[in-house]
Write an enzyme that holds these catalytic residues in place. Structure first.
Site, short mmCIF file in Angstrom:
data_model
loop_
_atom_site.label_atom_id
_atom_site.label_comp_id
_atom_site.label_asym_id
_atom_site.label_seq_id
_atom_site.Cartn_x
_atom_site.Cartn_y
_atom_site.Cartn_z
N GLU A 1 -2.26 8.10 9.19
CA GLU A 1 -0.18 8.63 8.60
C GLU A 1 0.11 9.26 9.96
O GLU A 1 0.99 8.49 10.24
CB GLU A 1 -0.31 8.72 7.56
CG GLU A 1 -0.49 7.91 6.04
CD GLU A 1 0.41 7.02 6.07
OE1 GLU A 1 1.57 6.49 6.55
OE2 GLU A 1 -0.52 6.07 5.84
N HIS B 1 -6.63 3.10 3.95
CA HIS B 1 -6.75 2.89 5.34
C HIS B 1 -8.16 3.60 6.18
O HIS B 1 -8.29 3.31 7.57
CB HIS B 1 -5.87 5.10 4.86
CG HIS B 1 -4.90 5.05 4.43
ND1 HIS B 1 -4.47 4.33 3.77
CD2 HIS B 1 -4.37 5.50 5.45
CE1 HIS B 1 -3.16 4.41 3.30
NE2 HIS B 1 -3.14 5.37 4.67
N ASP C 1 0.48 -1.23 -0.39
CA ASP C 1 0.33 0.23 -0.03
C ASP C 1 0.89 1.28 0.09
O ASP C 1 2.65 1.31 0.31
CB ASP C 1 -1.14 -0.15 1.06
CG ASP C 1 -1.78 0.75 1.27
OD1 ASP C 1 -2.49 1.67 0.35
OD2 ASP C 1 -2.18 1.94 2.45
N SER C 2 0.33 2.67 -0.54
CA SER C 2 0.75 3.52 -0.18
C SER C 2 1.93 3.71 0.89
O SER C 2 2.23 4.52 1.68
CB SER C 2 0.14 4.77 -0.54
OG SER C 2 -0.69 4.74 -0.06
N CYS D 1 -4.54 -1.61 -2.10
CA CYS D 1 -4.44 0.12 -2.27
C CYS D 1 -5.45 0.30 -3.79
O CYS D 1 -5.04 -0.33 -4.87
CB CYS D 1 -2.63 0.49 -2.59
SG CYS D 1 -2.78 2.14 -2.92
N CYS E 1 -11.15 2.66 0.34
CA CYS E 1 -9.27 3.38 0.35
C CYS E 1 -9.25 2.66 1.54
O CYS E 1 -9.48 2.53 2.14
CB CYS E 1 -9.28 4.16 0.81
SG CYS E 1 -8.26 5.36 1.46
N1 DGL Z 1 -4.70 3.09 1.38
C1 DGL Z 1 -5.05 3.84 -0.40
C2 DGL Z 1 -5.94 3.36 -1.19
O1 DGL Z 1 -6.84 2.77 -0.71
C3 DGL Z 1 -4.46 5.26 -0.28
C4 DGL Z 1 -4.07 5.66 0.28
C5 DGL Z 1 -3.60 7.65 -0.30
O2 DGL Z 1 -2.48 7.14 -0.44
O3 DGL Z 1 -3.40 8.14 -0.66
O4 DGL Z 1 -6.35 4.15 -2.32
#
Ligand code: DGL
Length: 271
Positions: free
Chosen positions: A155, A187, A7-8, A71, A185
């Site tokens: 984060e 997160h 993931d990011s 992600c 997302c």
């Molecule tokens: N967790 C990521 C997603 O599912 C994106 C978060 C990000 O880096 O903007 O899209």
């Protein structure tokens, strides 16, 4: 060989935790590209470049047979090219899976007719959910809104600022007849209870929350049962490795909170 999760940032850690709890016997290598988070506001080309480098690291240095791109943003921006070109040319016997199709299947299985989506700006702009949902159910109604501020809240371990921000996103659905909200997302599962509460408070009724930590593990288990040629190469030593491309005190704290484990080790790698 290992299962990679990418993931990011720390959203992938939430998904990795849920994968480990359903299938603890496998080895997992999580990599979060915290040096470049957030991906959600970046160009498709930049997301592709960052994602490809991380995928290559997981294949080359972490012996991953299979990688879950945990992600949504990287899934819409890279998955097709990675699967159809990059894998074929470089690693034909390995696999990369995303999170969008399992989510769409979950929505269809639950028979919703009208759903909301909260996701990054990139995912919303791509309309990947609209496109994939309408392939299976052309009449489905989807109302999509970006909720970018939830990513830095996770984060930065900044939960105390979340409530008014969540309320402001949920308010977008105020005049919509939605039955469920897709958290598009990885997160966002961190705030799923708060999002459900906010929906009850603002929309005045119970709204289901489609949260990827709850079904991605089953979807992987199902995939492995249908692909014994991949499963047979996976080691089962219950070894877990957590790596990020940049580290600070807040990531370490958040990792401890997510796993409810003071001793969790999360380390920085150079890619
Ligand atoms: N967790 C990521 C997603 O599912 C994106 C978060 C990000 O880096 O903007 O899209």
């Amino acid at each position: 060989m290992n299962i990679g999760t990418f993931d990011s940032g720390l959203g992938g850690l939430l998904i990795t935790k849920s994968l480990i709890s359903l299938m603890p016997e496998y080895n997992f290598c999580y990599l979060g590209d915290t040096l470049h988070v957030p991906y959600g506001s970046r160009s498709k080309d930049a997301i592709y470049e960052f994602t490809k480098n991380c995928i290559e690291y997981l294949f080359e240095k972490r012996d991953c047979k299979l990688i879950i791109i945990a992600c949504n943003t990287a899934t819409f921006a890279t998955l097709r090219t990675l699967q159809q070109t990059y894998l074929k040319e470089n690693y034909p016997d390995r696999r990369i899976l995303g999170v969008v199709i399992p989510t769409v299947e979950e929505v269809i299985a639950k028979k919703y007719n009208s759903v909301g989506l909260l996701a990054t700006q990139g995912t919303v702009n791509s309309d990947v959910y609209g496109i994939e949902l309408r392939k299976l159910k052309p009449e489905i109604k989807l109302y999509s809104y970006p909720a970018p501020l939830l990513v830095p809240l996770v984060e930065n371990n900044a939960d105390e600022f979340a409530e008014p921000i969540i309320d402001s996103y949920v308010k977008k659905f105020i005049d919509k007849d939605i039955e469920a909200i897709i958290l598009g997302c990885t997160h966002y599962p961190h705030y799923k209870n708060q999002i459900a509460k906010s929906a009850q408070k603002i929309l005045g009724r119970k709204i289901d929350i489609i949260s990827q930590d709850e079904f991605i593990p089953n979807s992987l288990k199902n995939y492995l049962s249908r692909h014994p040629e991949i499963e047979k190469d996976l080691s089962k030593d219950s070894k877990y490795l957590f790596e990020v491309t940049d580290i600070n005190a807040s990531y370490i704290e958040q990792a401890k909170t997510i796993f409810d484990d003071e001793n969790i080790v999360i380390q920085k790698v150079d890619i």
